[in-house]
Every structure is written in C-alpha cells, then in structure tokens.
Scaffold this active site. Sequence first.
Site, PDB file in Angstrom:
ATOM      1  N   GLU A  27      -7.019  -5.956   3.208  1.00 24.72           N
ATOM      2  CA  GLU A  27      -7.255  -7.099   2.308  1.00 24.72           C
ATOM      3  C   GLU A  27      -8.424  -6.825   1.352  1.00 24.72           C
ATOM      4  OE1 GLU A  27      -5.138  -9.305   1.984  1.00 24.72           O
ATOM      5  OE2 GLU A  27      -3.995  -8.961   3.817  1.00 24.72           O
ATOM      6  N   THR A  31       0.812  -1.217   0.000  1.00 25.16           N
ATOM      7  CA  THR A  31       0.000   0.000   0.000  1.00 25.16           C
ATOM      8  C   THR A  31       0.847   1.270   0.000  1.00 25.16           C
ATOM      9  OG1 THR A  31      -1.680  -1.194   1.197  1.00 25.16           O
ATOM     10  CG2 THR A  31      -1.819   1.200   1.280  1.00 25.16           C
TER      11      THR A  31
END
Lengths: 663, 674
Positions: free
Chosen positions: B437, B154
Amino acid sequence: MSVNADLRRERAAATFQPELLTHILDGGAERTRRRKEIEALVLNDPDFQHEDLNFLSRSQRYEQAIRKSSLMVMKLREYGIADPEEIYWFKSFVHRGRPEPLDLHLGMFLPTLLTQATPEQQDRFFMPAWNLEIVGTYAQTEMGHGTHLRGLETTATYDPSTQEFILNSPTVTSIKWWPGGLGKTSNHAIVLAQLYTQGECKGLHAFIVPIRQLGTHEPLPGITVGDIGPKFGYDEMDNGYLKMDNFRIPRENMLMKYAQVEPDGTYVKPVSDKLTYGTMVFIRSLIVGDSARSLSRACTIAIRYSAVRHQSELKPGEPEPQILDYQTQQYKLFPLLATAYAFHFVGAYIKDTYQRVSGDISTGDLSELPELHALTAGLKAFTSWTANAGIEECRMACGGHGYSRCSGIPDIYVTFTPSCTYEGENTVMMLQTARFLIKSYSQVTSGQQVTGMVSYLNELSRQRIQPQHVAARTVTMRINDPTSLVEAYKSRAARLVESAAKNLQAELNHRKSKEDAWNRTSVDLVRASEAHCHYVVVKLFTAKLAEVSDAAVHAVLTNLCLLYALFGISRNAGDFLQAGILTSAQISQVNQHVKELLAVIRPNAVALVDSFDFHDVHLGSVLGRYDGNVYENMFEWAKKSPLNKTQVHESFHKHLKPMQAKL
Amino acid sequence: MALLETSKYSQGSVLGSVNPDLASERQTASFCVEKLTALLDGGTEQTRIRRAVVEAIQSDPVFSRENQYFQTQNERYEAAVRKAVHLQKKMHEMGWTENGPEYKYIYRALSGDVAFLLHRVFMRSISVLGSDKQIAKWIPLATQHKLIGSYAQTELGHGTYLQGLETTAVFDTATQEFILNTPKISAMKWWPGDMGRSATHTVVFAQLYIHGKCYGIHPFIVQIRSLQDHSLCPGITAGDIGPKMNFEHIDNGYLLLKNVRIPRENMLSKFCEVRPDGTYVRQGSQQINYFTMTTVRISLISDEVLTPLMKACTIAIRYSAVRRQSKLKPGEQEAKILDYQTQQEKLLPQLAAAYAFHFVNDYLQELFNRGYGEIQRKNFDMLPELHALSSGFKAVITQQCTAGVEICLRACGGHGYSLLSGLPSLYTKIIASCIYEGENTILLLQTARFLLKCFMAANAGQPVPPSVTYLAAVKHGKCPAKNKLDFLSPDIYTEAYQHVAVRLTSSAAAKLQDLIQSGVKKHDAWNQCTVQLVQAAKAHCHYIAVKNFAETVEKLETKADIQKIMKHLCDLFALHGIFSNTGAFLHDGYISAAQIDMVTASYLDLLAVIRKDAVPLVDAFDFTDKSLNSALGSYDGQVYQRLYEWAQKSPTNQMSPAYERYLKPLLHNTLSKL
C-alpha cells in the site's frame, strides 16, 4: 547470460581497482589467492551441490547440513587444511554462511577437551571425537538462565562411595536448552553444572556426559533429550534440550585440568580462573567479524539491485532512473556500506590484538586482558546491534522483492540476529564495558593515569578547574579531516562517561544501595559505552587509512571513513550539541557534507561492494547476482517453489471444489 | 507430560494456575483493566461483541493455529484455504453478515490466518471502479464464491510507481475485444495474493492502447483458471512466487499474459469507457475512487500494524515479569528482568507508542468518516489533507510499530528467537506493511509535498487545512521549562514538537528555494532535498500524534484512574521522542542543553512509574492465549512448562531419516581410517 548493462556501466565508471581493496580486506594478495583457491575446491565439488534450501523443510535442511558436514570433515583432512582461518573459509563456503550441526562439536567440544581435559581424559576422548565416533556439544545455557552463568541450576553431586557424579536437572528452568547439535546429532555433551561435594557447592564446573547409546543412538536411561522446535532461523541446526535424572558418570569425567575432585571428595581449587576469559574474548571477536561480513553481504545485494532497478522519474520525459540515483536511497545504503568497511577493520584489529594478548597470556602477562575483555564485550554489542538493524534497512531498501526469500536478505537477517543475544546478551555486554569505563574514570579522578583506548579520560582531570561540563569546549572541526572527527568523538565519549559517572554518584549519594544505583543509571551507562565504542570504531577506521598505499583506494576509503564519521555525528547530533562540542552551524555543515559525500561515493558504489568479493553461490541472492540479471532469474527461481509442484494444487479438489458445488 | 507432573518441580506443573510473579503484578494495578479495555474497544457493548466473535472462532478446532509453527508452506496454504471455506459456513451458522457489527472482529480472531483476502479486494475494486451493469453481473458471482478473485497490480519491475506498469491491453475493434499481453519479463504480474494457486479471476491493471495511442493504466477483469477443473486458461501462465519471510499461507502469485482476449465489457468502466468504435470516453469524477484508495492505507493500521505491536508488547512484558535473572540486591532472590532500567527503556516506550497510535487511529477514522460525508456532498476540499495524513501516518506508524515489535523480540533474549515465542512471526508479518500500500519513503515525500505547499500558502496569508495551520505561526522563542517537572506539562512538550516540525519544514522549503534560485533544475533540487523532506514529514506526524494523545487524555476526565495512567503514557511517548532525537530539539537552541538533562531525568523517572502498571496495561489489550499463540506470553505466565511441552510436539522430535542415512555412517567409524 551477459552482464546487465547497468552494472557494466557502473563497473566501468569506478575510480579504483576493486581487487586491490579485496586484498586489503583479506590481509594481502596471497590471502585472497588462497581464499579463492579454497572457495573453488568447495564450489567445484559435486558432493556439496544441492537444491535451493529455501524450498526444503526444516528436517530436509538438517539432513542436507549433516550430510555436508560429515563430508566436510573428511575433505578438510584429505586436503590437509588445518589453519583455523582456512578451516573457517572452507566451512563457510560449504554451508554458505549458515550454521551447521557440527559447529559445537568442532568449535567448542574439541577445543574444550584440548584446553581443559587432563592427559588421561584426552586419551580417552580426543581421538574418538576427532574421528567423529564421539560427537559432542557444549551444554551451558538453561531454560531459565543464559548470560547470567552463576544462576545455572543443573547439579553434579559427588558420591564418594561409587566415585561418581550424580547429575540432575532439579527444576524445569534447569533443563539445558538451546545448545546446538544437542537435539539429534550429539552422543556426548560437556555439561556445565553446579558441583556439590562434601555437602558444599563449589560453583560451576564442566563434565563430559554421554547422552546417547553408541551404536543405536538411543538416549541413555536417565537422559531426556530432543530438539527445541522451530526458530526464526538456524533451520539446519538441531538446538536441543537435555534433562538429567540421577544420571551417573565416573569421577574421571569431570574436566580436571584446573579444578579437581579427589576420590574422597576433596575439592582442589584451580590456580587462576581468568583463563576462561580468553575463550570468551575470542568468540566475541569472531562476532565482530561476523557483523562486518553479514552487513557486507546485505549491502552487496541491496546496492547491486538498486543499480539494476529503475523506477519512477527524476526528470520529466526521461527514462526511469536507477533507484540508486535517489538521494533517499543513497542515504539509506551508503552509510551502511561505510559501516561494513569500518567493522571489517575493527574485526581485524581485535583479532590481531587477541593474538598478541593471548601470546602474553601463555607467558603469564595478563595485564591487558581486562581492557580487551571490556572492549570486546562492548564492540560485540555495538557492531552486532548496528549490523542487525543495517541488514533490515538493506532489505527494506529492496522494497517488496527484499521480502521474498529469493533476495537472500531474510536468511542473512535470521541467521545473524541471534548474535545480539548469544555469547553475552548485548545490553549486559554494554554494561560490562561501562563498568570498565567507570572504573577507569574513578582512577583518573583519584589522580591516576589510565592507558589504552580509554586514555582520553586522562584529559578530563586536566580540565577539572572548569565549572561546566569538562568537554564543553567547541572543537575546531575540520570537516574533511578524519583525525579531527576522531577528536570530536573522543570528546563525546568523555562527556558521556563523565555524565554517567556523576549520575551514578548522585544516586549513591541518595543512599541507594550500590546495585540499585547502578540499575538506576544503566540507561546512561549504556549510552556511555556506545559512545566509547563509536569512538573506537572511528579511530580504528581512521588509523587504517594510513596503511593504504594505493592512491585511488586511499581516496575512496577516506570518503567512506568521512561518511561513517559524519553520518554518526549527524545521527547523534544531540550529544555533540548538548556537550557543546559542536555548534548548530557545524551540525548543519555536517548534515550538508553527508549529502555531498553520498554523491561523491555514488559512482564507486557497485565497485565497493564488488570488492567484498562474495561469490554468487555464497551470496545466495537472486537480487544480488553479479551479472544483475534479476528478473529472469526470479521467475526461474519461483517456478521451483513447492506450491508449484503440481499444476492444480490438491487444495482445489479437497476444499475449493466442494465449496463451489455447495453454493 | 508425566515427566513434569512429578511433584519435584517447585514452580507447579498445572498449566492454567497463574504464576505468582504475574499474579502479584495484577494485584497492584492503579486502574480497572476492564474499563480500559472498553475504552480501547469504543464501549462495553463493542467489547462484548468482540469477545463473542473471538470465542466462537477460537473454540472451533478448524481455526486452530497451534501447529502453524511446525507447518510447511504447502500445509499452511492448505489450512488457510480450509479455514476460508469453513468461515463461510461459520458465518452462516452464527448469522454474521458483512455489514453486521461482528464482521470487523472476525479477521482479528483469526489472526489473519485465512485465504481469499484478495477476493474482497477484487469485489471492492469492482464495486468502486465498475459500472452498475458490471457490478450487477460480477458481485453476485463473487459473493456466492462461484469464482475466486484476485487483484493484479504490482509487476516484477514496478510497484508503488503505477504509471510505470508495462502490461498492455490493446483494443481490437474488429472483434470488440481487448488483447492483453506481458510484453517483457519485468511486466509480469508479481506478488498479488491468492493468485498463485487459488484465483479463477483477477483484476489486471494494464496500459490501454486504442488505435496505437496509449491512454494509461486501466483495470480489466480477466479469467485465469477454468471454473471446471481449475486448469489455467489459454494464454495464461501463473503460479506461486515462492517462499517469503511470512505469509506462507497466502499464495502470492505471478501472471504472464500472452494474447489473452477478453470482451470489451470486461474493462471496468465507471470512470472511463471504450465505445465499440474505439472512442475513449471519460465520465464522472475520480475523486471518490481516489478517496477509497486513500482509505485503504488507514484501514490496515488497526489489524495489520497496531495489533501485532500490542501482541508483541503483551508477550514481552508478561515474559519480563516472569523471567528472573541475576540479582539487583545481594542476598535477595534474582530480580525480574522487568525491574532492570534497561529492560524498561526497551519495552515501555513501545507500550506507550501502541497506545499513542491507537488514539491516532481513532482520530484518523473520525476524520475520514467526516471526509466521506463531505465527499458524498461533492465537497472535495478535505482530500489533499486526508491524503497527506494517511500517507504520512501509514509510513510513520508502520515504521515505528515494526521497530517496536523487533525491540520486543530482542528484549526476550534467546527464547524470543524461538518461533514458539510467537514474536518472529509477528515481526515478519508486520514488516511487510512498510512496503505494501505504498513504500514508506515515497509516502513520506507525498506528505512533505503537501507540507511545503501549505507552508508557502500559510506564509502568503492564504487559508490552509486545520492540521497544518500551525505552520503559519513560526515562533522563535525558547522552551520555557525551568525544571524536570515542567516537562510533564503537555503544553511544554507539544509546543516543542510543533517548533521542530515548523523548523524542519521551513528549512527544507528554504533549501529547495535556494537551490532553484541558484539555477538547479526543479526536479534535481527536489531530489537533493528529499532526505530533509522526509524528516519534516516525520516531524509533522510525530507532532500530531503527541498533540492528539494529549488531547485524548484531557477528555478522559470522567475516568480519573485511567486518565492518570494514560497521562503517564502520553508523557512517556512525548519525552521518549525527545530523548531519542535530542539533536532536532537542540538544533536552534529551542531546548537548551540543561533542559535536555531535565527531559532525560523526567523520562527515566516515568519508566519506574509506568513499570508498576506494565502488566495491567498489556492485559487491557485483551488478547486470548490462542490469539497470542506464544509460549512466553500466555496469561498464566507458565512460560517454561509451556515451552517444554510445546517443543516436544515439533516434527523434528518424531523419527527423522537423517540418523539412518547420514548420522549412522558418520558415527560408525567411517572416518576413523583417515
């Protein structure tokens, strides 16, 4: 730094002037000017500057708050700010919308002295309290009892031989628990206790109890006092506990403007006990306003961030779009934006009504009080529940970054969420409103007319001949006309009140006790209250539109009002379908129109949150900054994190290195 | 607590003796709690192992969580590192291994309060994405903790949408190195756990460039801190991203790369390789890799999502059996708040959902095990279905369990707001699962895409995967229920759920087609249908959850008492779903207005039935007091004493400098001049 290009474009595309809408929210251009003036006083004052609270421990946050609070009291007097709303603004800028340790002193202790103390007591306590030599709190809630006041267990037993009250906490559950400012700050408390005199219990009364030694601040003998420990939020507040063991106070310390205990122990009843309702109504009306403000802040953050954040692709080959362009994102945020506006107008309405009715109270006319009491109880619950969930939806809509404290939304949420519990637990509040609705309903069925917000129940009797659900007639709904939607909500409320009343009757017919029957119908009763409150909100929002003169503002508010009403129908479609108020085809039309309205509101979304006019300092959010320079400032913010104080964290030397050496 | 030990307190002062209000709840259980616990664990042997692990961990003072509510971020982090280090020792002592039966219970016993969780993700990514040579080099180092790994995917500007990541890795043929860079602020790695302070290495995902051409996202092993003194490596800027709603014990970090050079061998190259001359080669099938990523979504459901909801239910229900408030009948004792219908209506549906999703999880685990077998045999047919189910259920379960924990929190009134109730930290932890997720809305849209595809295929007579065959059988009938008891028939309500799922999918499909046929571009049309598509995906998952619960109940015929109570919970789960979403069922008249009244009546009746077993039903989750870490939820129900004693340990009750510094001047007349 210059304003982010996306936000610049958004603002340029707005179809109305945000300031005009700000004036409406503030109650006039002059109020806006004054609010900003007070805001500037605080923001430009170096005394009120401090490190980002997110990086401080709880003790440090308490310290900052108490420091600012004492300065605040001094400066309010220096500047001569005395109007309650202006004090509220000042306080809220100083503490950035957070609670502070003197809240209970200023908001409960002083006002209670004013309304319930005798002139002699005012002489003794008021000026020292005004000058903060006495700092007080209001100790009502106990470990074992909250909203159900009659259950409180603290006792105050009158001893005529010494002319004293003996205060006791007879059980663990009777320990006072939660009062703000009680743990560390206060040296006095107004304690609510069951009064015993001449061997009889006379119910709850209020007593002024010194708890800490003036001078040393040590707890007095017989007093056990402290902080109740860490909470979800309210870090700057020392919510406290108080346990009393045969603690004696002079007879003159019972607040005796109304009820009295004479030296020989004779109890003199108060004239009317309805008056205490007034304070409750007032505080609950403040919570409605708080619901609006807290939700507005969360919407401001989420909508600005959604205009700045780009992600994924809508059209192949094109640059990543602003996430605000996704229908699912609009569907999450715009109904909440509309709700924030709706609640603003409801809050303003209750405040006005309260002022009008409390004028009547002082002249002796209490006739409107029951309805107002019932209405504010329900609206307090309805708006705080909705805002509570809405704030979380805004946070979720900001994805991972919403979860960081730099987004500011976690703080808004934890500060706001207890309002679902305090000043009356929400479910209990809804049932109070329901009690009033059921009472009104039975008046109607026995042939009387009811007035005010429940007058729609009168229509039920007129349709009584019909065998089916009385509201079961399809409305010719004009989907673009708010007044037509108000009618639909009215029918829904009528139908749910009636159905709850009938179910209650059916339970009673099964020879259940009254209380048992009420309990077995309470889920229905809560639904009826919710429907009633929902109707009131739609009605008040619609009524507000008529007061807006600027055509552009009127247009944009009308769309928000329509979205609020239609989204509510879409979400509660079952109620409208089941009662036959709307057909499935109409519901499909409503669903479709909701989505069309999202697209209509989209160009004005940023301007609509700009109109709330929250200063960056007050908003306290990196994601919601007015200039939209989100990422740079997240980085700057993170560098100040306590974990980053040293380049290599001490855990490395203490734990990591020894382990690596061993393996 | 001398104060409390004076005998004047009628409720008794000895913690550990069970509060009579809770004891009486347990005497009337309609089933054997121990047997239900075994059913949840998957057998008595599993229960035994789990309890042994929990006991070993929780009796060790290093793993204590008693003070965690009082600790600062720095203290929490340090404690987590200490625990992680100590855990290595403990495992060695106990003879637990990563492949042993005890392993899966360790995390539960620790309540996740331990550092280096990303170290495992680091190792797994190397095992899955690395070549045999890379595995041989890195895994032993990681296993021995010679290095500490993290996983940096990320970025500040991009999360779920991986193609948008902006970090670059440019191959330099001259030196045989990749040069990694963070070209702009939004490209900074942001959020990876263990990276802020602990990690020495991390797997960085970056856009690969060779000779000026972009080849998309690839994983690279990058060293970020010195193995000697833990200082940052040249070209690396890294640190902690600051306080969050929870996970104070984890040092989620940021990472900025400036011309960081790593050898060619550090690109994980099981599926793609860059040859020394810069030739890019794809090899093998990515399907297994894809499958692994999908499995992660399922693997988090049990520990990260179901456990918090079960704990929250345990706390809220036990507390509601102890808390007495107001009177139900005049002259009687104040009533337990659990006896109020409104309180039951808040809590019992959450309890039913906890059980429903526990069984969904079992179903998914089994399906994935089967899928794994198929994939090993190079049969990838199940992948799309598994992907759709894992995405949809990850979203639906995290969302509903999160909402459930919040309801439990608010159902405990003021005391729920105290950190000592344990509920705020359960809530702030579980909410993160809605985002990590895969963001839930995006996942639901992926499920919806699968549903639409299958719907079209089914209607064209083509075969579709088993979980969606129902889409072919569009029926236009009406619900046959005649009275409220009919709604206690699983066939009746399962059919109703199926009907709604089909209707929502088919109407979304029709809408999409209409738009496209009316000339709207495909992507615009898709965006305009997304609100409906999300609803369809949710309805699909809800239908499968109900159906699976009903089927699970049926299989319990050898355990009559348990079957009976599970049947009640199944009914409650199903009817609550209808009751709270009546519009969907009324919409096309499948269920009539009169039938909705029957649903409501049955639903409310069930609350009173399940109420009697509420405490045994949460006891069956079998959490120790240390696991719950709650003043309100402990087994003995001595709520008030525990709250009072615990609060006094708060650091705010130690000497605070605030009095001398601020309060004293405040109280001593400084203001009276005004």
